[in-house]
Write a protein that holds these residues in place. Structure first.
Motif, PDB file in Angstrom:
ATOM      1  N   ALA A  75      26.516   1.431  47.237  1.00  0.00           N
ATOM      2  CA  ALA A  75      26.837   0.906  48.560  1.00  0.00           C
ATOM      3  C   ALA A  75      28.229   1.365  48.988  1.00  0.00           C
ATOM      4  O   ALA A  75      28.554   1.321  50.164  1.00  0.00           O
ATOM      5  CB  ALA A  75      26.777  -0.620  48.546  1.00  0.00           C
ATOM      6  N   GLY A  76      29.034   1.784  48.042  1.00  0.00           N
ATOM      7  CA  GLY A  76      30.385   2.245  48.338  1.00  0.00           C
ATOM      8  C   GLY A  76      31.010   2.886  47.113  1.00  0.00           C
ATOM      9  O   GLY A  76      30.536   2.692  45.997  1.00  0.00           O
ATOM     10  N   THR A 122      37.544   1.341  56.889  1.00  0.00           N
ATOM     11  CA  THR A 122      36.299   1.913  57.417  1.00  0.00           C
ATOM     12  C   THR A 122      35.179   1.759  56.394  1.00  0.00           C
ATOM     13  O   THR A 122      34.046   1.412  56.744  1.00  0.00           O
ATOM     14  CB  THR A 122      36.490   3.405  57.763  1.00  0.00           C
ATOM     15  OG1 THR A 122      37.554   3.520  58.709  1.00  0.00           O
ATOM     16  CG2 THR A 122      35.219   4.003  58.333  1.00  0.00           C
ATOM     17  N   ASP A 123      35.490   2.000  55.126  1.00  0.00           N
ATOM     18  CA  ASP A 123      34.478   1.882  54.065  1.00  0.00           C
ATOM     19  C   ASP A 123      34.113   0.429  53.780  1.00  0.00           C
ATOM     20  O   ASP A 123      32.952   0.119  53.530  1.00  0.00           O
ATOM     21  CB  ASP A 123      34.947   2.572  52.786  1.00  0.00           C
ATOM     22  CG  ASP A 123      35.032   4.087  52.953  1.00  0.00           C
ATOM     23  OD1 ASP A 123      34.220   4.645  53.717  1.00  0.00           O
ATOM     24  OD2 ASP A 123      35.914   4.693  52.331  1.00  0.00           O
ATOM     25  N   THR A 124      35.104  -0.481  53.812  1.00  0.00           N
ATOM     26  CA  THR A 124      34.760  -1.888  53.570  1.00  0.00           C
ATOM     27  C   THR A 124      33.936  -2.454  54.719  1.00  0.00           C
ATOM     28  O   THR A 124      33.129  -3.357  54.524  1.00  0.00           O
ATOM     29  CB  THR A 124      36.007  -2.771  53.340  1.00  0.00           C
ATOM     30  OG1 THR A 124      36.816  -2.780  54.510  1.00  0.00           O
ATOM     31  CG2 THR A 124      36.810  -2.304  52.129  1.00  0.00           C
ATOM     32  N   SER A 125      34.116  -1.907  55.921  1.00  0.00           N
ATOM     33  CA  SER A 125      33.331  -2.366  57.076  1.00  0.00           C
ATOM     34  C   SER A 125      31.845  -2.080  56.918  1.00  0.00           C
ATOM     35  O   SER A 125      31.006  -2.765  57.491  1.00  0.00           O
ATOM     36  CB  SER A 125      33.823  -1.693  58.364  1.00  0.00           C
ATOM     37  OG  SER A 125      35.098  -2.144  58.677  1.00  0.00           O
ATOM     38  N   SER A 126      31.522  -1.055  56.128  1.00  0.00           N
ATOM     39  CA  SER A 126      30.108  -0.692  55.958  1.00  0.00           C
ATOM     40  C   SER A 126      29.391  -1.563  54.921  1.00  0.00           C
ATOM     41  O   SER A 126      28.174  -1.474  54.776  1.00  0.00           O
ATOM     42  CB  SER A 126      29.982   0.783  55.573  1.00  0.00           C
ATOM     43  OG  SER A 126      30.515   1.001  54.280  1.00  0.00           O
ATOM     44  N   LEU A 127      30.129  -2.402  54.203  1.00  0.00           N
ATOM     45  CA  LEU A 127      29.515  -3.290  53.210  1.00  0.00           C
ATOM     46  C   LEU A 127      28.990  -4.552  53.891  1.00  0.00           C
ATOM     47  O   LEU A 127      29.664  -5.130  54.740  1.00  0.00           O
ATOM     48  CB  LEU A 127      30.529  -3.686  52.131  1.00  0.00           C
ATOM     49  CG  LEU A 127      31.098  -2.557  51.272  1.00  0.00           C
ATOM     50  CD1 LEU A 127      32.215  -3.097  50.375  1.00  0.00           C
ATOM     51  CD2 LEU A 127      30.008  -1.905  50.441  1.00  0.00           C
ATOM     52  N   SER A 128      27.809  -4.981  53.508  1.00  0.00           N
ATOM     53  CA  SER A 128      27.257  -6.247  53.993  1.00  0.00           C
ATOM     54  C   SER A 128      27.784  -7.379  53.125  1.00  0.00           C
ATOM     55  O   SER A 128      28.108  -7.174  51.950  1.00  0.00           O
ATOM     56  CB  SER A 128      25.732  -6.235  53.912  1.00  0.00           C
ATOM     57  OG  SER A 128      25.213  -5.185  54.682  1.00  0.00           O
ATOM     58  N   THR A 179      32.432 -11.178  55.108  1.00  0.00           N
ATOM     59  CA  THR A 179      32.652 -10.608  56.426  1.00  0.00           C
ATOM     60  C   THR A 179      33.791 -11.351  57.106  1.00  0.00           C
ATOM     61  O   THR A 179      33.969 -12.554  56.902  1.00  0.00           O
ATOM     62  CB  THR A 179      31.395 -10.678  57.299  1.00  0.00           C
ATOM     63  OG1 THR A 179      30.959 -12.046  57.384  1.00  0.00           O
ATOM     64  CG2 THR A 179      30.277  -9.834  56.728  1.00  0.00           C
ATOM     65  N   THR A 221      35.450  -7.456  54.530  1.00  0.00           N
ATOM     66  CA  THR A 221      35.043  -6.301  55.315  1.00  0.00           C
ATOM     67  C   THR A 221      36.053  -6.037  56.437  1.00  0.00           C
ATOM     68  O   THR A 221      36.643  -6.961  56.990  1.00  0.00           O
ATOM     69  CB  THR A 221      33.643  -6.496  55.929  1.00  0.00           C
ATOM     70  OG1 THR A 221      33.657  -7.642  56.779  1.00  0.00           O
ATOM     71  CG2 THR A 221      32.582  -6.666  54.869  1.00  0.00           C
TER      72      THR A 221
END
Length: 131
Positions: free
Chosen positions: A70-71, A91-97, A125, A24
């Protein structure tokens, strides 16, 4: 990320399995070097239509699973080299849990749609924040 060589046989009717890892907050890129069953570059060229692709990340699949992605990967198809590229910005990988996800890659030309690649994605993470 290194290029992954996969052998795709459209007559088999099944995608090639390839697992990925995403961190992430970091840019992600995976390149698939598509070969046919004779180890030649898979023909990603057509006089009648351009090749396009789509790929999404989903937490699970099945009866009780949500179908909301999720993405979404940006998919690039390079016909001259027989390569498919998946990418996702930081930015998009940051939104993944953190956790395990599923993905697949659909590639099409004209009326033909191929489910070329699928697999698991392990999302980790980061420990440090971006400078």
């Amino acid at each position: 990320m290194a290029t992954k060589k996969i052998t795709f046989d459209p007559s088999a009717g099944v995608p090639v399995a390839s697992n990925l890892t995403i961190y992430t907050g970091a840019d992600f890129k995976a390149i698939f070097d598509i070969k046919d069953t004779s180890d030649a570059a898979f023909n990603l060229y057509s006089d009648s239509a351009d090749w396009t692709g789509s790929s999404q990340v989903q937490k699970g699949a099945g009866v009780a699973a949500t179908t909301t992605p999720a993405g979404t990967f940006v998919v690039g198809v390079t016909t001259s080299t027989g390569q498919i590229t998946l990418s996702m910005g930081s930015t998009d990988t940051s939104s993944l849990s953190q956790g395990r996800y599923l993905y697949n890659v659909l590639v099409s030309t004209g009326a033909s749609i191929y489910n070329m690649v699928n697999g698991n994605i392990l999302v980790y993470t980061g420990i440090s924040s971006a400078p």
